[in-house]
Scaffold this motif. Structure first.
Motif, PDB file in Angstrom:
ATOM      1  N   LEU A 139       0.810  -1.219   0.000  1.00  0.00           N
ATOM      2  CA  LEU A 139       0.000   0.000   0.000  1.00  0.00           C
ATOM      3  C   LEU A 139       0.843   1.270   0.000  1.00  0.00           C
ATOM      4  N   VAL A 140       2.089   1.179   0.429  1.00  0.00           N
ATOM      5  CA  VAL A 140       2.979   2.330   0.379  1.00  0.00           C
ATOM      6  C   VAL A 140       3.166   2.800  -1.061  1.00  0.00           C
ATOM      7  N   ARG A 141       2.988   1.875  -2.014  1.00  0.00           N
ATOM      8  CA  ARG A 141       3.201   2.183  -3.419  1.00  0.00           C
ATOM      9  C   ARG A 141       1.992   2.848  -4.085  1.00  0.00           C
ATOM     10  N   ARG A 142       0.987   3.157  -3.339  1.00  0.00           N
ATOM     11  CA  ARG A 142      -0.217   3.742  -3.942  1.00  0.00           C
ATOM     12  C   ARG A 142       0.065   5.031  -4.695  1.00  0.00           C
ATOM     13  N   ARG A 143      -0.644   5.232  -5.775  1.00  0.00           N
ATOM     14  CA  ARG A 143      -0.580   6.474  -6.532  1.00  0.00           C
ATOM     15  C   ARG A 143      -1.500   7.524  -5.892  1.00  0.00           C
ATOM     16  N   ARG A 144      -1.254   8.779  -6.242  1.00  0.00           N
ATOM     17  CA  ARG A 144      -2.100   9.845  -5.705  1.00  0.00           C
ATOM     18  C   ARG A 144      -3.529   9.743  -6.224  1.00  0.00           C
ATOM     19  N   ASP A 145      -3.662   9.263  -7.472  1.00  0.00           N
ATOM     20  CA  ASP A 145      -5.012   9.136  -8.031  1.00  0.00           C
ATOM     21  C   ASP A 145      -5.623   7.798  -7.636  1.00  0.00           C
ATOM     22  N   ASP A 146      -5.540   7.506  -6.366  1.00  0.00           N
ATOM     23  CA  ASP A 146      -5.972   6.224  -5.807  1.00  0.00           C
ATOM     24  C   ASP A 146      -7.454   5.992  -6.083  1.00  0.00           C
ATOM     25  N   PRO A 147      -7.804   4.968  -6.855  1.00  0.00           N
ATOM     26  CA  PRO A 147      -9.220   4.712  -7.120  1.00  0.00           C
ATOM     27  C   PRO A 147      -9.980   4.248  -5.879  1.00  0.00           C
ATOM     28  N   MET A 148      -9.256   3.977  -4.798  1.00  0.00           N
ATOM     29  CA  MET A 148      -9.898   3.565  -3.553  1.00  0.00           C
ATOM     30  C   MET A 148     -10.356   4.751  -2.708  1.00  0.00           C
ATOM     31  N   ARG A 149     -10.110   5.971  -3.214  1.00  0.00           N
ATOM     32  CA  ARG A 149     -10.364   7.140  -2.356  1.00  0.00           C
ATOM     33  C   ARG A 149     -11.834   7.322  -2.004  1.00  0.00           C
ATOM     34  N   SER A 150     -12.723   6.650  -2.758  1.00  0.00           N
ATOM     35  CA  SER A 150     -14.144   6.784  -2.437  1.00  0.00           C
ATOM     36  C   SER A 150     -14.539   5.963  -1.210  1.00  0.00           C
ATOM     37  N   LEU A 151     -13.657   5.069  -0.781  1.00  0.00           N
ATOM     38  CA  LEU A 151     -13.978   4.257   0.390  1.00  0.00           C
ATOM     39  C   LEU A 151     -13.806   5.066   1.670  1.00  0.00           C
ATOM     40  N   THR A 152     -14.674   4.815   2.639  1.00  0.00           N
ATOM     41  CA  THR A 152     -14.528   5.437   3.951  1.00  0.00           C
ATOM     42  C   THR A 152     -13.386   4.761   4.710  1.00  0.00           C
ATOM     43  N   PRO A 153     -12.850   5.406   5.762  1.00  0.00           N
ATOM     44  CA  PRO A 153     -11.801   4.757   6.553  1.00  0.00           C
ATOM     45  C   PRO A 153     -12.232   3.386   7.087  1.00  0.00           C
ATOM     46  N   ARG A 154     -13.495   3.262   7.485  1.00  0.00           N
ATOM     47  CA  ARG A 154     -13.979   1.982   8.005  1.00  0.00           C
ATOM     48  C   ARG A 154     -13.997   0.922   6.899  1.00  0.00           C
ATOM     49  N   GLU A 155     -14.400   1.332   5.700  1.00  0.00           N
ATOM     50  CA  GLU A 155     -14.424   0.399   4.575  1.00  0.00           C
ATOM     51  C   GLU A 155     -13.002  -0.018   4.194  1.00  0.00           C
ATOM     52  N   ARG A 156     -12.062   0.917   4.260  1.00  0.00           N
ATOM     53  CA  ARG A 156     -10.659   0.570   3.998  1.00  0.00           C
ATOM     54  C   ARG A 156     -10.158  -0.442   5.023  1.00  0.00           C
ATOM     55  N   GLU A 157     -10.563  -0.248   6.278  1.00  0.00           N
ATOM     56  CA  GLU A 157     -10.149  -1.183   7.320  1.00  0.00           C
ATOM     57  C   GLU A 157     -10.688  -2.575   7.037  1.00  0.00           C
ATOM     58  N   VAL A 158     -11.954  -2.646   6.655  1.00  0.00           N
ATOM     59  CA  VAL A 158     -12.563  -3.936   6.325  1.00  0.00           C
ATOM     60  C   VAL A 158     -11.838  -4.584   5.154  1.00  0.00           C
ATOM     61  N   LEU A 159     -11.544  -3.795   4.122  1.00  0.00           N
ATOM     62  CA  LEU A 159     -10.887  -4.342   2.937  1.00  0.00           C
ATOM     63  C   LEU A 159      -9.466  -4.797   3.253  1.00  0.00           C
ATOM     64  N   GLY A 160      -8.793  -4.074   4.136  1.00  0.00           N
ATOM     65  CA  GLY A 160      -7.468  -4.508   4.568  1.00  0.00           C
ATOM     66  C   GLY A 160      -7.504  -5.854   5.263  1.00  0.00           C
ATOM     67  N   LEU A 161      -8.522  -6.071   6.095  1.00  0.00           N
ATOM     68  CA  LEU A 161      -8.670  -7.362   6.783  1.00  0.00           C
ATOM     69  C   LEU A 161      -9.080  -8.456   5.803  1.00  0.00           C
TER      70      LEU A 161
END
Length: 214
Positions: A139-161
């Motif tokens: 994830l450190v390699r993410r680009r600035r135009d991250d297509p995941m930016r629409s996810l909420t922090p909670r959704e990112r946490e779920v997806l990480g798990l």
């Protein structure tokens, strides 16, 4: 399951053979270098292969490069990388075909045999199982135009798990929420990533791969 093992450390390779076979599976080939791994996967078409990253001759990234080559020759061939090191570029290459059936675990962080065997089974079935440290470095390699930016922090946490291979129930326990709350987050993730109605496991794999490659 029919398993190929690739590790140049003889004692570890023999230990993996015994572990796999004592748990009811069959080791169809055990090798110590990258070219032999590619040949074994082409010949045997195993249900899953366990691959070390660093093998002869240079002991840098031959195992991962061989795994990528084998996946190109046998598309979707399940690969579980078991290493002491995280090699991000070739890990990205393994994930790039979006087929799933990829795992990357760190030897020093595997604490329970049962968890390792469970991860091996999930990769063989087409899932994705990644150590949290591997996820973090990818994830450190993410680009600035991250297509995941629409996810909420909670959704990112779920997806990480999800990327770690957790089920909805395990995620609920980890986050101390209800199963229903996790299911709602997962549905939102699928919607925001444009993953339309399909077989549940397939959508989970696609969501994780989109997350890691963003």
């Amino acid at each position: 399951m029919r398993v190929v093992i690739a590790d140049d450390a003889v004692l570890l390779r023999e230990g993996l053979i015994r572990l796999v076979e004592e748990n009811g599976h069959t080791v169809v080939s055990a090798v110590g270098d990258g070219p032999s791994l590619v040949r074994s996967i082409k010949e045997h078409r195993p249900d899953v292969s366990i691959v070390d990253v660093r093998m002869p001759p240079s002991h840098t990234d031959e195992g991962l490069r061989a795994a990528v080559e084998a996946r190109a020759a046998v598309p979707g061939s399940p690969i579980l990388v078991l290493s002491q090191y995280v090699e991000v570029s070739y890990a990205d290459d393994l994930l790039a075909d979006r087929r799933g059936a990829v795992g990357y675990l760190l030897k020093d962080r595997v604490s329970l045999v049962a968890e390792f065997l469970d991860g091996l089974q999930r990769v063989a079935e087409g899932g994705t199982v990644l150590d949290p440290e591997v996820v973090a470095q990818l994830l450190v390699r993410r680009r600035r135009d991250d297509p995941m930016r629409s996810l909420t922090p909670r959704e990112r946490e779920v997806l990480g798990l999800m990327a770690e291979g957790m089920s909805n129930t395990a995620i609920a326990r980890k986050m101390v929420v209800t199963d229903g709350a996790v299911e709602k987050h997962v549905r939102n993730i699928f919607t925001k990533l444009g993953l339309h109605q399909d077989e549940e496991q397939h959508r989970r794999v696609l969501a994780v791969l989109a997350y890691l490659q963003s």
